[in-house]
Design a protein around this motif. Sequence first.
Motif, PDB file in Angstrom:
ATOM      1  N   ASP A 100      60.847  38.263  30.220  1.00 30.12           N
ATOM      2  CA  ASP A 100      59.566  38.958  30.399  1.00 30.12           C
ATOM      3  C   ASP A 100      59.210  39.784  29.174  1.00 30.12           C
ATOM      4  O   ASP A 100      58.059  39.764  28.707  1.00 30.12           O
ATOM      5  CB  ASP A 100      59.624  39.848  31.644  1.00 30.12           C
ATOM      6  CG  ASP A 100      59.664  39.026  32.927  1.00 30.12           C
ATOM      7  OD1 ASP A 100      59.191  37.867  32.892  1.00 30.12           O
ATOM      8  OD2 ASP A 100      60.172  39.539  33.945  1.00 30.12           O
ATOM      9  N   ASP A 101      60.191  40.533  28.622  1.00 23.87           N
ATOM     10  CA  ASP A 101      59.927  41.342  27.439  1.00 23.87           C
ATOM     11  C   ASP A 101      59.589  40.471  26.231  1.00 23.87           C
ATOM     12  O   ASP A 101      58.696  40.802  25.432  1.00 23.87           O
ATOM     13  CB  ASP A 101      61.125  42.233  27.114  1.00 23.87           C
ATOM     14  CG  ASP A 101      61.306  43.342  28.136  1.00 23.87           C
ATOM     15  OD1 ASP A 101      60.347  43.621  28.886  1.00 23.87           O
ATOM     16  OD2 ASP A 101      62.425  43.923  28.199  1.00 23.87           O
ATOM     17  N   PHE A 102      60.281  39.351  26.097  1.00 18.78           N
ATOM     18  CA  PHE A 102      60.000  38.455  24.976  1.00 18.78           C
ATOM     19  C   PHE A 102      58.583  37.896  25.087  1.00 18.78           C
ATOM     20  O   PHE A 102      57.837  37.852  24.100  1.00 18.78           O
ATOM     21  CB  PHE A 102      61.012  37.307  24.954  1.00 18.78           C
ATOM     22  CG  PHE A 102      60.797  36.342  23.823  1.00 18.78           C
ATOM     23  CD1 PHE A 102      61.355  36.577  22.576  1.00 18.78           C
ATOM     24  CD2 PHE A 102      60.028  35.190  23.992  1.00 18.78           C
ATOM     25  CE1 PHE A 102      61.159  35.688  21.521  1.00 18.78           C
ATOM     26  CE2 PHE A 102      59.830  34.299  22.955  1.00 18.78           C
ATOM     27  CZ  PHE A 102      60.397  34.550  21.713  1.00 18.78           C
ATOM     28  N   ALA A 103      58.198  37.501  26.289  1.00 21.62           N
ATOM     29  CA  ALA A 103      56.861  36.943  26.490  1.00 21.62           C
ATOM     30  C   ALA A 103      55.789  37.992  26.210  1.00 21.62           C
ATOM     31  O   ALA A 103      54.755  37.703  25.599  1.00 21.62           O
ATOM     32  CB  ALA A 103      56.737  36.402  27.915  1.00 21.62           C
ATOM     33  N   ALA A 104      56.046  39.226  26.672  1.00 23.90           N
ATOM     34  CA  ALA A 104      55.061  40.286  26.469  1.00 23.90           C
ATOM     35  C   ALA A 104      54.912  40.638  24.990  1.00 23.90           C
ATOM     36  O   ALA A 104      53.807  40.876  24.500  1.00 23.90           O
ATOM     37  CB  ALA A 104      55.461  41.519  27.270  1.00 23.90           C
ATOM     38  N   ASP A 105      56.019  40.653  24.264  1.00 22.19           N
ATOM     39  CA  ASP A 105      55.986  41.061  22.855  1.00 22.19           C
ATOM     40  C   ASP A 105      55.462  39.972  21.927  1.00 22.19           C
ATOM     41  O   ASP A 105      54.763  40.263  20.946  1.00 22.19           O
ATOM     42  CB  ASP A 105      57.383  41.468  22.396  1.00 22.19           C
ATOM     43  CG  ASP A 105      57.832  42.769  23.031  1.00 22.19           C
ATOM     44  OD1 ASP A 105      56.986  43.467  23.622  1.00 22.19           O
ATOM     45  OD2 ASP A 105      59.044  43.081  22.957  1.00 22.19           O
ATOM     46  N   TYR A 106      55.788  38.728  22.235  1.00 25.66           N
ATOM     47  CA  TYR A 106      55.457  37.676  21.260  1.00 25.66           C
ATOM     48  C   TYR A 106      54.475  36.615  21.753  1.00 25.66           C
ATOM     49  O   TYR A 106      54.031  35.780  20.975  1.00 25.66           O
ATOM     50  CB  TYR A 106      56.762  36.974  20.813  1.00 25.66           C
ATOM     51  CG  TYR A 106      57.731  37.915  20.157  1.00 25.66           C
ATOM     52  CD1 TYR A 106      57.427  38.521  18.935  1.00 25.66           C
ATOM     53  CD2 TYR A 106      58.945  38.230  20.762  1.00 25.66           C
ATOM     54  CE1 TYR A 106      58.304  39.407  18.333  1.00 25.66           C
ATOM     55  CE2 TYR A 106      59.827  39.109  20.163  1.00 25.66           C
ATOM     56  CZ  TYR A 106      59.507  39.697  18.942  1.00 25.66           C
ATOM     57  OH  TYR A 106      60.386  40.572  18.349  1.00 25.66           O
ATOM     58  N   MET A 107      54.166  36.650  23.044  1.00 20.08           N
ATOM     59  CA  MET A 107      53.250  35.631  23.547  1.00 20.08           C
ATOM     60  C   MET A 107      51.987  36.240  24.162  1.00 20.08           C
ATOM     61  O   MET A 107      51.055  35.522  24.515  1.00 20.08           O
ATOM     62  CB  MET A 107      53.963  34.754  24.592  1.00 20.08           C
ATOM     63  CG  MET A 107      55.176  34.003  24.017  1.00 20.08           C
ATOM     64  SD  MET A 107      56.051  33.047  25.273  1.00 20.08           S
ATOM     65  CE  MET A 107      54.786  31.841  25.680  1.00 20.08           C
ATOM     66  N   GLY A 108      52.027  37.535  24.377  1.00 22.52           N
ATOM     67  CA  GLY A 108      50.859  38.194  24.946  1.00 22.52           C
ATOM     68  C   GLY A 108      50.625  37.855  26.391  1.00 22.52           C
ATOM     69  O   GLY A 108      49.503  37.938  26.883  1.00 22.52           O
ATOM     70  N   VAL A 109      51.679  37.449  27.111  1.00 23.92           N
ATOM     71  CA  VAL A 109      51.535  37.134  28.541  1.00 23.92           C
ATOM     72  C   VAL A 109      52.616  37.866  29.307  1.00 23.92           C
ATOM     73  O   VAL A 109      53.583  38.367  28.739  1.00 23.92           O
ATOM     74  CB  VAL A 109      51.644  35.615  28.806  1.00 23.92           C
ATOM     75  CG1 VAL A 109      50.474  34.882  28.162  1.00 23.92           C
ATOM     76  CG2 VAL A 109      52.972  35.073  28.286  1.00 23.92           C
TER      77      VAL A 109
ATOM     78  N   LEU B 261      56.571  31.328  28.866  1.00 20.08           N
ATOM     79  CA  LEU B 261      56.335  29.894  28.946  1.00 20.08           C
ATOM     80  C   LEU B 261      56.642  29.349  27.565  1.00 20.08           C
ATOM     81  O   LEU B 261      55.907  29.579  26.616  1.00 20.08           O
ATOM     82  CB  LEU B 261      54.889  29.584  29.327  1.00 20.08           C
ATOM     83  CG  LEU B 261      54.523  28.078  29.376  1.00 20.08           C
ATOM     84  CD1 LEU B 261      55.382  27.373  30.419  1.00 20.08           C
ATOM     85  CD2 LEU B 261      53.043  27.908  29.655  1.00 20.08           C
ATOM     86  N   VAL B 262      57.756  28.660  27.413  1.00 23.22           N
ATOM     87  CA  VAL B 262      58.196  28.194  26.107  1.00 23.22           C
ATOM     88  C   VAL B 262      58.026  26.694  26.012  1.00 23.22           C
ATOM     89  O   VAL B 262      58.419  25.962  26.907  1.00 23.22           O
ATOM     90  CB  VAL B 262      59.683  28.567  25.868  1.00 23.22           C
ATOM     91  CG1 VAL B 262      60.155  28.009  24.540  1.00 23.22           C
ATOM     92  CG2 VAL B 262      59.846  30.068  25.902  1.00 23.22           C
ATOM     93  N   THR B 263      57.402  26.259  24.933  1.00 23.20           N
ATOM     94  CA  THR B 263      57.229  24.829  24.715  1.00 23.20           C
ATOM     95  C   THR B 263      57.616  24.506  23.282  1.00 23.20           C
ATOM     96  O   THR B 263      57.103  25.098  22.348  1.00 23.20           O
ATOM     97  CB  THR B 263      55.767  24.404  24.942  1.00 23.20           C
ATOM     98  OG1 THR B 263      55.357  24.850  26.217  1.00 23.20           O
ATOM     99  CG2 THR B 263      55.637  22.901  24.838  1.00 23.20           C
ATOM    100  N   SER B 264      58.546  23.608  23.109  1.00 23.90           N
ATOM    101  CA  SER B 264      58.970  23.233  21.758  1.00 23.90           C
ATOM    102  C   SER B 264      58.032  22.192  21.200  1.00 23.90           C
ATOM    103  O   SER B 264      57.302  21.542  21.942  1.00 23.90           O
ATOM    104  CB  SER B 264      60.388  22.664  21.804  1.00 23.90           C
ATOM    105  OG  SER B 264      60.370  21.395  22.431  1.00 23.90           O
ATOM    106  N   PRO B 265      57.993  22.024  19.867  1.00 27.72           N
ATOM    107  CA  PRO B 265      57.146  21.008  19.253  1.00 27.72           C
ATOM    108  C   PRO B 265      57.421  19.615  19.796  1.00 27.72           C
ATOM    109  O   PRO B 265      56.528  18.797  19.927  1.00 27.72           O
ATOM    110  CB  PRO B 265      57.506  21.114  17.770  1.00 27.72           C
ATOM    111  CG  PRO B 265      58.015  22.501  17.589  1.00 27.72           C
ATOM    112  CD  PRO B 265      58.708  22.844  18.870  1.00 27.72           C
ATOM    113  N   ILE B 266      58.661  19.355  20.121  1.00 27.49           N
ATOM    114  CA  ILE B 266      58.994  18.020  20.643  1.00 27.49           C
ATOM    115  C   ILE B 266      58.321  17.811  21.976  1.00 27.49           C
ATOM    116  O   ILE B 266      57.771  16.752  22.286  1.00 27.49           O
ATOM    117  CB  ILE B 266      60.524  17.880  20.779  1.00 27.49           C
ATOM    118  CG1 ILE B 266      61.172  17.994  19.399  1.00 27.49           C
ATOM    119  CG2 ILE B 266      60.898  16.593  21.449  1.00 27.49           C
ATOM    120  CD1 ILE B 266      62.684  17.949  19.408  1.00 27.49           C
TER     121      ILE B 266
END
Length: 600
Positions: free
Chosen positions: A579-588, A592-597
């Motif tokens: 949750d903290d990672f999403a709030a700090d770097y995704m603005g949500v 929700l992580v999606t790799s280029p692949i």
Amino acid sequence: MFSQFLQLSPSSPQNLFFNPLSLPHYPSSFHKIPFKSHPFLLPKPKPLLHFHPLLATPPSNPEPLPNDQSWQTHEAQEAISEFLQGFGVSQADSDSISSNSPRYLKMLVDGVRDLDELSLWGSCGAEGKDFAVAGDAVVGFKKKVLYIAKEKGDNGKVAFLESVGLSLSAAMNVARYLSAESLPALVHKVKCMKELLISGNNDGGRIGKNARRMMMYLSIPIDEELQQTLSFFEKIQARRGGLDMLGSNDASFRYLIESFPRLLLLSVESHMKPMVEFLEDIGVPRGRLINMILLFPPIIFYNIELIKLRVLAFKEVAVVDKDIGKLLLKYPWILSTSIRENYKEVLYFFNLEKVPILSVHRAIKSWPHILGCSTSKLKLMVEHFDELGVRNKKLGQVIAKSPQLLLRKPQELLQVISFLEDLGIDKETIGRIICRCPEIFATSIEKTLKRKLEFLTGIGVSGAHIPRVIKKYPELFVSDVDRTLLPRMTYLMTLGLSAKDIAFMVRKFSPLLGYSIDEVLRPKVDFLVNTMEKPITDVVDYPRYFSYSLEKKIKPRFWVLKARNVECSLKDMLGKNDDDFAADYMGVGSMLVTSPIAKQ
């Protein structure tokens, strides 16, 4: 009349030999003849013949024989072979037996020499009188040896048993049990038994080691079968090589026959083969049958139904049928009455201590030697665990992981506790350590614990940091220095890290040196340097990087940051929750992580 002195007597094995004390009386003039002392009258060593180490030199006035004394040995061996063939033994087997029973051969040769020397053939019955009348020049040496062999009365069994490896006295003793067995049947039976029990055995020294361990941990009253087993062990221990000789195939089979001659009365077809097949069915490999039998010889006399009945008591320990075979290999004494009765006592004891029954069964399955330990001894160890706060379910976890702790001496456990306290670790922490890594308390202080301590201080971890390092990763104490710790150190240093860097990393993150190089360290270093394009020195500040899953956390978060052109430290990237990672770097509010692949 004289044949009575040569016949096999059930009272004494020495009666198989020529007995000068039982000679008939002769006129006093007879005694003026120089008399050579018989070996059993006045033991006197004689010079050894050059052709065989066990044959003595002939008398000073020998009968006319060829100069080559090996001819005499050859004649005696041929006589024994012919004698055995007369009972139906094949020529190949007879020749082998006569060549491998030197003490039996010497006994016959000595008998012939004594009769020749004292001119007593006339007292040996009709055939002996014929020898005396005919004279030495007419009667062949072989015929005399054959005559003595017949008069022994054992029908060749002593020679055969010696060829199997028994001493002459042991062969005489065992032969008494086999009077009803024909020699060909006995030869066939021994061949079959060795094929069934020993074929494919590869002990590697385990039998002797396990025998010593079983005796060491036995502290309960024993039944007759266990007493027989311990007496068997004592006999082997008294020999050169001791209990380690149990791992020698030929020697072990010989020891079994000597101590349990009834073994050779068993039927191969109706008893041995069905028992072997049954044991194989429940998980005892053919190549290790002899291991189990040597550790508990009475089992060989059990029938299948008796074994089934006795293992039934352990059905809860042996979850599947094959488990009972593994249990028997580890501790065949479970078939004894003493162990089965103590098993009930052990279950009752741990039930009173509120230890989960599944943990107790797991401990017994892993280390069945517990069943030979009295509950009074178990109670002493459990009381020490209780002082560390290890009881009930926690105690169950400890004994399930390291059941051998229950068999240690209380002072050994206290010594490890004192060692940890001297390092600055309090008892509460020691209690947590024993729950997490109980193996530590079953190790040697000198050979294991101190060596790991020396390693840590040697790489730069000071005494002030040791308690924290051990508290966070007590497994360091049971990690192999040469095969685990040093290779990790070497690998990290080849990356360009200094010993000081690694010591700093270990202080911050103790499990570092426990990770596999190929499965953990190398893949993550490769991704860090080649994909993330970060310097290897970044892991010095955040060694916990190696604890995260490459596929589930490191890669997904990196691709998120890369897609947003965000640069951050390893700690900021991985140390935050989702949750903290999403709030700090995704603005949500959620991640929700999606790799280029995945996008492709």
